[in-house]
Write an enzyme that holds these catalytic residues in place. Structure first.
Site, mmCIF file in Angstrom:
data_model
loop_
_atom_site.group_PDB
_atom_site.id
_atom_site.type_symbol
_atom_site.label_atom_id
_atom_site.label_comp_id
_atom_site.label_asym_id
_atom_site.label_seq_id
_atom_site.Cartn_x
_atom_site.Cartn_y
_atom_site.Cartn_z
ATOM 1 N N GLU D 46 1.183 5.848 -6.180
ATOM 2 C CA GLU D 46 -0.163 5.272 -6.258
ATOM 3 C C GLU D 46 -1.168 6.313 -5.819
ATOM 4 O O GLU D 46 -1.097 6.815 -4.706
ATOM 5 C CB GLU D 46 -0.299 4.121 -5.265
ATOM 6 C CG GLU D 46 0.338 2.833 -5.660
ATOM 7 C CD GLU D 46 0.000 1.781 -4.612
ATOM 8 O OE1 GLU D 46 -1.173 1.387 -4.543
ATOM 9 O OE2 GLU D 46 0.898 1.389 -3.871
ATOM 10 N N LYS D 183 17.892 -6.745 7.687
ATOM 11 C CA LYS D 183 17.167 -6.594 6.422
ATOM 12 C C LYS D 183 16.413 -7.831 5.947
ATOM 13 O O LYS D 183 15.692 -7.764 4.959
ATOM 14 C CB LYS D 183 18.116 -6.124 5.301
ATOM 15 C CG LYS D 183 18.732 -4.756 5.546
ATOM 16 C CD LYS D 183 19.295 -4.168 4.250
ATOM 17 C CE LYS D 183 19.906 -2.816 4.477
ATOM 18 N NZ LYS D 183 21.199 -2.875 5.189
ATOM 19 N N ASP D 258 16.226 3.896 5.475
ATOM 20 C CA ASP D 258 16.846 2.906 4.595
ATOM 21 C C ASP D 258 15.763 2.010 3.989
ATOM 22 O O ASP D 258 15.143 1.206 4.688
ATOM 23 C CB ASP D 258 17.833 2.055 5.407
ATOM 24 C CG ASP D 258 18.614 1.095 4.522
ATOM 25 O OD1 ASP D 258 18.156 0.771 3.397
ATOM 26 O OD2 ASP D 258 19.695 0.650 4.948
ATOM 27 N N HIS D 351 -9.258 0.093 -7.226
ATOM 28 C CA HIS D 351 -8.317 -0.309 -8.273
ATOM 29 C C HIS D 351 -8.770 0.154 -9.638
ATOM 30 O O HIS D 351 -7.974 0.532 -10.484
ATOM 31 C CB HIS D 351 -8.160 -1.840 -8.290
ATOM 32 C CG HIS D 351 -7.155 -2.310 -7.300
ATOM 33 N ND1 HIS D 351 -7.411 -2.312 -5.961
ATOM 34 C CD2 HIS D 351 -5.871 -2.760 -7.448
ATOM 35 C CE1 HIS D 351 -6.341 -2.768 -5.317
ATOM 36 N NE2 HIS D 351 -5.404 -3.043 -6.195
#
Lengths: 358, 358, 358, 358
Positions: D46, D183, D258, D351
């Site tokens: 981005e 997680k 991770d 944006h």
């Protein structure tokens, strides 16, 4: 018999809305608004409760009073249908989502005895998970809470309509599969309503009333709101509020409501922010389950307390919901003020002197 | 006065534990276990409630009865201290976490009038977020619920101990910053307890009792448990259960408990799974807030109902908590059975005939 | 550059659906279903991940393969409008709820430059709390995730439509007021979807495959499901699942998806129950945010991995969502099996030998 | 190979703490504090992300910089033991709660091969529900995340210690029963930590920096905080924040963390309130799972990016956690500012122009 003493508090100055349901979707429309003064009955054994609601009401009165709004009205029974596979459950969901109009006509055709005309089916939503399809039937039920009538109508739908017509037959139909929100607080009903009236009470407390009546300051109340909101988030509360259940339980016992619904009816989302000249405070009760007919409201004592509030009988349920919301905000304001004083001294004193929670 | 009719139901066959608190940490120790038969008073206006609790109790009785356990006992007041920065809040947290023993001694030294000897400080936990440090004071309070006494003692700690001794002075001290869990269900107290007794009731229903008394099968009940558990998850319920608040509200009104605590006391985590010869069913109430002394329990009518259960006065609060848990499980069993029959027919019939929720 | 090694695993045998959106409401319709075999790329540095997904896929293959379903497709931007009072916010809500059709026409009339034709407004929902009205604009966005395009279109709606036409002018308009669910797991989006594809994968594991391939038994897996589901509830997880993020992160990195969306895309509601001859297992991903065009998918490496799965470019996004769901279920099955063995010995061994999480 | 472009942003001006673990309980102690300037690597596709983090960092720098604190350090593996009854599970819980010291000694005695010396058992907590006892083993794991090592040590405890010595033998032992938080975001770990580092970053933005660098005002930011906090509550978010996962994912990919842990590591509780001369803003990450050794951090590219931040290798993990928190707050500040401008115009422009989320 269990006996609980009742205290009468007030008057609460409230600007109330008049509401009607649009047919057939059951959207609430506000027809008019008018001010009123209402005395409220609080059944409780805590000395401090009545004093605190009174104080909050007085602070509001000196600030222009409460204003209340009913945003929505629904009661939900969520049947669940169990299938051999997700494929079947998903196909079933696609089918049943198209049946709302048909179901409404069918219910009106009096296909079975024991159905209620007062429980009108308004919406239907599905939730497929695993091999299940949960179906949320959302009704309006007039001036009753209506768990009984929606149970009967939903059973009729499940047994007379769904299992007859569904292109995929469920292995098992359960009248309630626990997504319906009956008596158990859940995020679904905290956010969206669907169990009773969604109602907001608001009040713009004048700086002077905060100081004189509530013995605190707007700055103090804002600090409390900051701390209390983040405390609620930190502890995983499905609410942002101080003590709605105290007010709601007291009103529920006095007026013959189902006390098993105090927990869900007390889910609350409060806000407070500074405005010119004072503090804007609101409380949103997403699922306030009150009735003015049926159940415990038919007993003499509840009936007389409902009458005191001009909330007795048909056509009064939205009024009752608004009065309960205003009383709840009155208590929030006063309890918050006691807490917001330096070191929460006034909150402590209330406990020391009166044995009350405020 | 508000009047609610009371029905007596039973006997419930329960194997109860006897518990003591270890000093000074307040860990519960089970001293012995003994069977008993208890009649319970249910204050309510629903015809079906008593019949349903009775039926569940009979099914349990024919299966060897209920067994109950008290796992923990705590009541929490969460003060909050507001600072200029997180640095200060974190330093304060590090300091106050070391003060537990000192605080206990200080409270026992009667530093202020109005303190309660019955409210014993057991644990202290901090939560720093933003510039705030929330401090959860966890007490035991003997046979009372004790919100009043822990409020007084916490105020004393905040004003007499903390703000005097803290190496970093807070900009503001609030007696309660909304992490304390008083009357508002939250994940923190659902998981960990900390507001009342954490109690479990269990029962292994025999296949035969399920069939004869409950008119359903173990397979039906397992399907219901599967659907109901996933329905609870899907709707974001801080519970897995069907209708604990109905039983708990009825017992609370009859015995003079604080009805504003029905919501938190009814948070429940139920399980069901198949075992040889039947179904193992349990309910865990993490925060059951009951008392056998103080508040509404001192009125004549509650006192007599407590006496009926041999739960009157000092030394009886763990017994009362266990009886409430057993009655709650009795209702869960019966209501679940009514729901689990084909199409939930029996649940529907109960609504049709008796106007009850079971 | 950050480099992550990619392993290719498979084939996964999947029966996939073909879907279309009905105009103008954007309801998904399943047009057909067909079996396929798909290899999936897993970008990760854990040795055990690929082995585990492979094993789950093999167990499924020997049991008839996976079946996948897309239930819904939406992306939400939740603007918020701040008013002087709840009265204004409620009046505004009543007005804006009637504007959906008008808004659709207005967006299609190209009233401003920079709008996206691909982002189609499907639904609009309001939430009034305090003096605020949150407005959830729900779109479909073709084969892109579409946060960018719905941001532009929502800005246009807020500035060009709403603030122009609203009968009550907001004091402030915010493009996003935090109810929109972008990248942050929440109950709203866990239950209802609204951020990406709601997709379910299912599989009926044959008893034999469980024994031979997964080295465990159906009874073991059922015990694990019992424990794991109640463990999820006890810890307040907005999921019931073991390790979806491991599979989803690996597929997201390989195929150029937004890794910031791993958390929301991994919210998962899994089920398992015994059926004749084996175990029925499913996983529901309510908000899987995947794209086959735009963003990181346009880079060469992601593009080639998407091509491997026949998921490259326009018209492929529902296929990709289903493949991800199947791979996620493959991992769930294998990791669960490792955990379900006596003492979870196989799970432990995987950690000991391969440094993997399975 | 999957490739993700990395941008370097900064410097971030941060006052960091130096921490040590006290033996044997593993309480964190702050030894000293020192200012530093750190450049951070963001792996992402981005355009807007780096610009936005930079802008937030600059606003902080002109306001005195960030300050960061590590509050706690733990990793949890929650084994579950299944019994015939709650009686057994409760008796087991009472026993195992007394074994912490014994377990520590046992682990140090090298009773089995494959154990990790780095994973030190610090706390043990039980949760009894139904016939299960969940046991949360909480470790510290040095500079690794340590899921692997705590899995091995917990397996050893379950098989070598618990099932050998327990006075009540479990019917089944599961290494993880899903209360462990690995997680999957959950309230337990949002509130209390227990999966990684609990870290707070704070900053007091000067009024002038808000205006010049962030192009907005303190009043605007406060309105946004008010709306955004209540929006988070309304949608049931286990966070109060705007876009932490964007920053955390970018740093995780660059530094070989991770990526499956982005969701849990991004749970965030942000606050904002007015102070003299500006706005105090903080973000609390309760479970940031970062490592400076092991796993993906050993690859050349992650290693070099860690080195850039002076976070490579042993002894650096608390530093890394603080840098990630500061970068996350930098993004929150800038994204919030873009949103807070009138109509969120700057957020929209970002944006439109850069395809970024800020």
């Amino acid at each position: 018999m269990a006996l609980v003493p009742v205290a009468v508090v007030g008057p609460l100055q409230i600007e109330l809305g008049e509401y009607e349901l649009e047919e057939p979707e059951g959207r609430l429309v506000e027809r008019s608004r008018a001010p009123d003064e209402v005395f409220v009955p609080l059944a409780n054994t805590e000395g401090g409760l009545s004093i605190s609601v009174s104080r909050g009401a007085r602070a509001a009165q000196e600030s222009g009073g409460f204003r209340t709004y009913v945003l929505a009205d629904r009661v939900t029974r969520a049947s669940a249908f169990l299938f051999e596979s997700t494929a079947e459950a998903a196909a079933f969901a696609r089918w049943i989502e198209q049946q709302l109009d048909e179901m409404r006509s069918w219910l009106e055709s009096e296909p079975m005895s024991g159905l209620s005309k007062h429980a009108k089916l308004r919406e239907l939503e599905t939730h497929v998970v695993g091999p299940m399809c949960h179906v949320m039937y959302a009704y309006t039920t007039g001036d009753a809470v209506g768990m009984n009538m929606i149970t009967r109508n939903s059973y009729a739908l499940d047994q007379g309509f769904v299992t007859e017509r569904a292109p995929v037959k469920p292995r098992r139909a359960l009248l309630e599969g626990n997504m319906g929100g009956d008596k158990k607080p859940s995020h679904r009903y905290f956010e969206r309503g669907g169990h009773g009236k969604t109602v907001i009470a608001e009040c713009t407390l004048a700086e002077d009333a905060v100081r004189r009546v509530l013995k605190t300051t707007v700055a103090d109340l804002l600090d409390l709101a900051f701390v209390g909101t983040h405390g609620a988030v930190a502890s995983g509360m499905q609410s942002v509020a101080f003590t709605p259940p105290s007010a709601i339980a007291a009103l529920f016992i006095a007026t013959g409501q189902d006390v098993g619904m105090v927990g869900t009816s007390s889910m609350a989302h409060g806000t407070a922010h500074r405005v010119d000249g004072g503090l804007h405070a609101t409380i949103r009760l997403p699922g306030l389950e009150v009735a003015t007919i049926g159940g415990g409201t038919t007993l003499p004592s509840p009936r007389s307390w409902l009458r005191l509030m001009d909330c007795e009988g048909p056509g009064k349920v939205y009024r009752l919901a608004q009065v309960v919301a205003a009383a709840t905000l009155a208590l929030e304001i006063s309890a918050s003020a006691a807490m917001a004083t330096a070191g929460s001294e006034n909150f402590y004193k209330a406990h020391l002197e009166r044995g009350g929670l405020r």
